[in-house]
Design an enzyme around this catalytic site. Structure first.
Site, PDB file in Angstrom:
ATOM      1  N   SER A 382       0.754  -1.347   0.092  1.00  0.00           N
ATOM      2  CA  SER A 382      -0.034  -0.033  -0.156  1.00  0.00           C
ATOM      3  C   SER A 382       0.800   1.262  -0.014  1.00  0.00           C
ATOM      4  O   SER A 382       1.483   1.459  -1.141  1.00  0.00           O
ATOM      5  CB  SER A 382      -1.095   0.031   1.189  1.00  0.00           C
ATOM      6  N   LYS A 407      -1.341  -4.184  -2.868  1.00  0.00           N
ATOM      7  CA  LYS A 407      -2.192  -4.180  -2.263  1.00  0.00           C
ATOM      8  C   LYS A 407      -2.525  -2.295  -2.739  1.00  0.00           C
ATOM      9  O   LYS A 407      -1.757  -1.408  -1.977  1.00  0.00           O
ATOM     10  CB  LYS A 407      -2.174  -3.864  -0.743  1.00  0.00           C
TER      11      LYS A 407
END
Length: 468
Positions: A382, A407
């Protein structure tokens, strides 16, 4: 209602190359466009675990523009924008009903959810669930929470989920200010930018001291904040735990103006570790930076570490993002900007809401221009992937290690009226080279650590290729 941006992963995978040796005495730093849903404020943060923290009131819509001034010949009458509700000190909080909590969760999903998994989510089916809420007898809070869980599970999105009040409260460490407020830039009728409190922890130090949702921040410790971004103002408010910061606020659109002393309660700990390493028989110095997560202190402490390493003679930097699952997405974006030239793309965002359809670019000169080696692995996720792809795609660094986790989704975490919360997928990230991070990850340039001359050569070649 409060809001954050979040995601979680619990995968633990091994490295394909030996980790950097532990230093005998590592240096450690001490902690030193708005979208309004009917009952939620959504702002910027994310990760695996990565999140953007926002906060909004349970049942109010805030004015985001100042009223137009009256003509000079007519006495001025200041009024709040229609529908604006500003909580007065000591005013009772609205009572949360079981039905209201479930409907609030339904509205958040209806307004913000982005189906990113090809599940063919149909808004028509979701609208039918609202009728189920209205015709159901929800006699207990537990039943309300279970109904929310079932609704969210029907979306088929592993990241969209329910949080108990206790689970939501644990996210306080992502408070960007350290005093329990979240800020946002808003435009008045003249196009001037103001920084306003668009959310605050109802049990936090700022709220207890008298700061209210909708307040405009005018100064921090006597320094005017005009022209500063919300992130800059939040950073200026930060400071050591239990110290006092003085903020000047204008309550609502109409005043009064008040200076308020607030005691900081920053619970985040520094995620930055650094050291200087000598290589090539001591002829070259390399600054090693380990970043464990993107919390409220990440950018500030990384800047301090980078400047110290530069002063010590670092000609290369190693940014270790292995096993960094994310944190505050906005912190990740701001950290990526430290390495990029003005105007270069950090990341693209895609979402149902126009707020998440952005091209985020660096707006200042880079802090360092030295080549960067970014260490990544399967647990780099992320916000870490945002930083890694920004440096890679803009030819500022090479990636070494394993393919990253993949992600690339944005979650907002909304607090409901009873202190519980819902995590909702609201968007996704696309790299500067237009590659979808989610489900794909980022392929490194090297599996094992390359020679220093190879790094320089690769970055030189990268800069001659067309990008983005």
């Amino acid at each position: 209602m409060r809001v954050l941006l979040v995601s979680n992963t619990t995968t633990t995978l091994s490295l394909s190359f030996p980790p950097s040796p532990k230093p005998s005495a590592p240096s450690r730093l001490g902690p030193d466009s708005v979208r309004w849903a009917k009952k939620a404020l959504v702002g910027a943060l994310g990760g695996a675990l990565s999140l953007g923290l926002l906060v909004s009131s349970p049942s109010s819509s805030l004015a985001i523009e100042s009223p137009s001034p009256s003509p000079p010949s007519v006495p001025e009458y200041c009024r709040e924008d229609e529908g604006d509700v500003i909580a007065e000190p000591g005013a009772p909080e609205p009572v949360a009903t079981n039905e209201g909590i479930v409907e609030e969760a339904w509205e958040i999903v209806n307004d913000s959810f982005l189906d990113t998994g090809g599940r063919s989510w149909l808004p028509e089916n979701w609208k039918m669930k609202k009728e189920d809420i209205r015709t159901s007898s929800i006699k207990t809070r537990s039943k309300a929470h279970n109904m929310i869980k079932r609704m969210l599970a029907s979306l088929g999105d592993p990241y969209t989920r329910f949080l108990s009040p206790d689970e939501f409260s644990k996210m306080a460490r992502y408070d960007m200010s350290g005093i329990g407020i979240n800020l946002r830039e808003v435009l008045d009728d003249n196009g001037d930018v103001k920084v306003k409190v668009l959310g605050l922890l109802l049990d936090g130090p700022a709220h207890a001291a008298g700061v209210r949702q909708g307040d405009e921040i005018l100064a921090v410790n006597g320094v005017d904040v005009k022209g500063k971004s919300a992130f800059e103002v939040s950073s200026s408010i930060q400071g050591p735990n239990e110290t006092v910061v003085t903020i000047k606020v204008k309550h609502g659109n109409c005043g009064p103006i008040q200076s308020i002393d607030v005691q900081r309660q920053l619970v985040a700990r520094t995620p930055v570790f650094y050291r200087l390493e000598q290589i090539e028989n001591g002829t070259r110095s390399v600054g090693y930076l380990r970043l464990k997560e993107f919390n409220a202190l990440a950018r500030k402490d990384l800047v301090i570490a980078m400047k110290r390493l530069q002063d010590m003679g670092a000609s290369f930097f190693i940014l270790d993002l292995r096993d960094n699952r994310g944190g505050l997405v906005q912190a990740g974006i701001e950290i990526a900007k430290l390495f990029l030239n003005e105007g270069e793309t950090v990341i693209y965002t895609v979402g149902k809401d126009p707020q998440y359809q952005q091209n985020i670019v660096a707006d200042t000169a880079p802090l360092v221009k030295a080549p960067v080696i970014v260490l990544v692995n399967n647990n780099t996720a992320s916000a870490s992937e945002i930083v890694a792809s920004a440096l890679h795609d803009n030819c500022k660094g090479v990636l070494v290690g394993d393919r990253t986790f993949g992600k690339g989704l944005i979650q907002s975490v909304f607090e409901l009226q009873d202190g519980s919360g819902v995590v909702v997928t609201v968007g996704k990230y696309v790299t500067p080279n237009h590659k979808d991070i989610n489900g794909n990850g980022i392929e490194p340039d090297y599996r094992n650590f390359p020679g220093w001359s190879d790094i320089s050569q690769r970055l030189s070649q990268c800069n001659t290729l067309p990008r983005g």
